[in-house]
Design a protein around this motif. Sequence first.
Motif, short mmCIF file in Angstrom:
data_model
loop_
_atom_site.label_atom_id
_atom_site.label_comp_id
_atom_site.label_asym_id
_atom_site.label_seq_id
_atom_site.Cartn_x
_atom_site.Cartn_y
_atom_site.Cartn_z
N TYR A 29 45.99 34.26 -119.68
CA TYR A 29 46.55 33.48 -118.58
C TYR A 29 46.11 34.11 -117.26
N ASN A 30 45.51 33.29 -116.38
CA ASN A 30 44.94 33.84 -115.16
C ASN A 30 45.68 33.41 -113.90
N ASP A 31 46.66 32.52 -114.02
CA ASP A 31 47.36 32.03 -112.85
C ASP A 31 48.56 32.92 -112.51
N GLU A 32 49.24 32.55 -111.42
CA GLU A 32 50.43 33.29 -111.02
C GLU A 32 51.57 33.08 -112.01
N ALA A 33 52.34 34.13 -112.25
CA ALA A 33 53.54 34.01 -113.07
C ALA A 33 54.62 33.36 -112.20
#
Length: 492
Positions: free
Chosen positions: A117-121
Amino acid sequence: MKYFKKACAIAMAFTMATAVITVPVQAATLYTSNALYRGKSGMDTTQIKYLQYNLRGMDCYYGDIDGSFGPATAEAVKKYQRKYGLDVDGSAGPQTLNSIVSEVKSVQNKLRELGYYNDEADGVFGPGTTVAVKAFQRDYGLSADGYVGPNTMEKLRSASPNQGAIEGANNATSAVKTISDGTYKIESALDNNAVIDIAGGRNGNMENVQLWKWADVDQQRFRVKHEGGGYYSIVAVHSNKSLDGENKGAYSNVYQYEQNNTDMQRWVLEPAGGNYYYIKNKRTGLYLDACDGRSDNGTNVWFYEGNGTDAQKWKFVEVTSSSGKDNNSNDIDSKIQEFVRIAEREAGVKADSNRNVKYNKWFGMPGQPWCVMFTVWVANEAGIPLEKGSSAQYDVSIKYTASSSACYNWCIDNGRFSTTPEVGSLIFIKNRGSDRNTYPAEHTGIVVGISGNKLITVEGNTGYDSYKYGKVQRKETRKISDNNILGYGRLY
């Protein structure tokens, strides 16, 4: 002329099972209400959708993402509260809402740590998080349903970035570096003009890997890079996505997927003699194989046990890094692939209460049955010429008509009718009415895939639902042996 032959098993078509909603960037803005519960007036439906998305991702809710806090949502809240030791009242108050956001962010952070997962948490279990969970589940031998249930949570908590997925590294212990890094076309030993290709030149995750005649386009170019230990990554130039696939044994499908550094995206290139190589997957230990030893356009490439046949031998021929061509070229094969891509994209479009839909309005016949108009509209969008006369004037074209029988007869008259299905061909369904001798076909659709003895089609003005006015439907239920099928019409 390049011919678009029968595909063996184009079986993968990835569609998100939930509707996409706008996802906020900051978790702090996720819930503007301090409590969501059944019977409360004035609740923002978007806030409820966020809640339903998160409850679904955390394996508590299985209903529609509809923004309505009904009984199913209340029960899902209770299920979550029981799982996480909260007061069980079915009301999503501050404690429950904060817990849900915290748990979702924890899942997202763990997926980031593992490289999925590369997006913001952001605390929203949206489509990007679902895709990441499915990729993790595939690599760790779990059912890839996208829900974080007990088994997935246990695996997430115990996984480490250095661990690798299960024991995939043991599948190819003799891996060594065999070819230089570079950009290659990958030719089949069955026919050197048949190369590995990403179906339709599409960019999405899980787009199918197939064979197609070399057309000098970037969907047929792959960057091959040695990643160490004899293992290679193979990345499609047009999409920047890696060769990947299902981990379900022989016959599992191969597709492209965003780069995630997992063992499903690592390959061993074993010398097979005569400048050919076997392409073996690190995780599964299985080989890339041309289905049924065929090399026709659209032949599926899948996983299979090593057998030493030409269906598993591949030649890496270095090419320039980019073709400089648009994938939507005038080449017949590319146009038909685009025809299929656009048809699949339209699945789900519905007519309104007056039976109006963009296809019959474009045709100038609003309110009229529109299955054939749909196929003509798709062809026009793909840049395929529309024939208004009785004879075909173009190498690839479609009859401009609103009549299934007229289209059927035109294909027969112009040598484009077949009793064998092909990906990208039209499918004609019999008219069983009293006027069947005059009008033999009553319905037309588009074949977008062939899986075993079943056809995958996209058909307009069908799939009657609560609107009762028809929609574009993607079907996987028509058997090739179905007696209702008259035959098939090619566009070339």
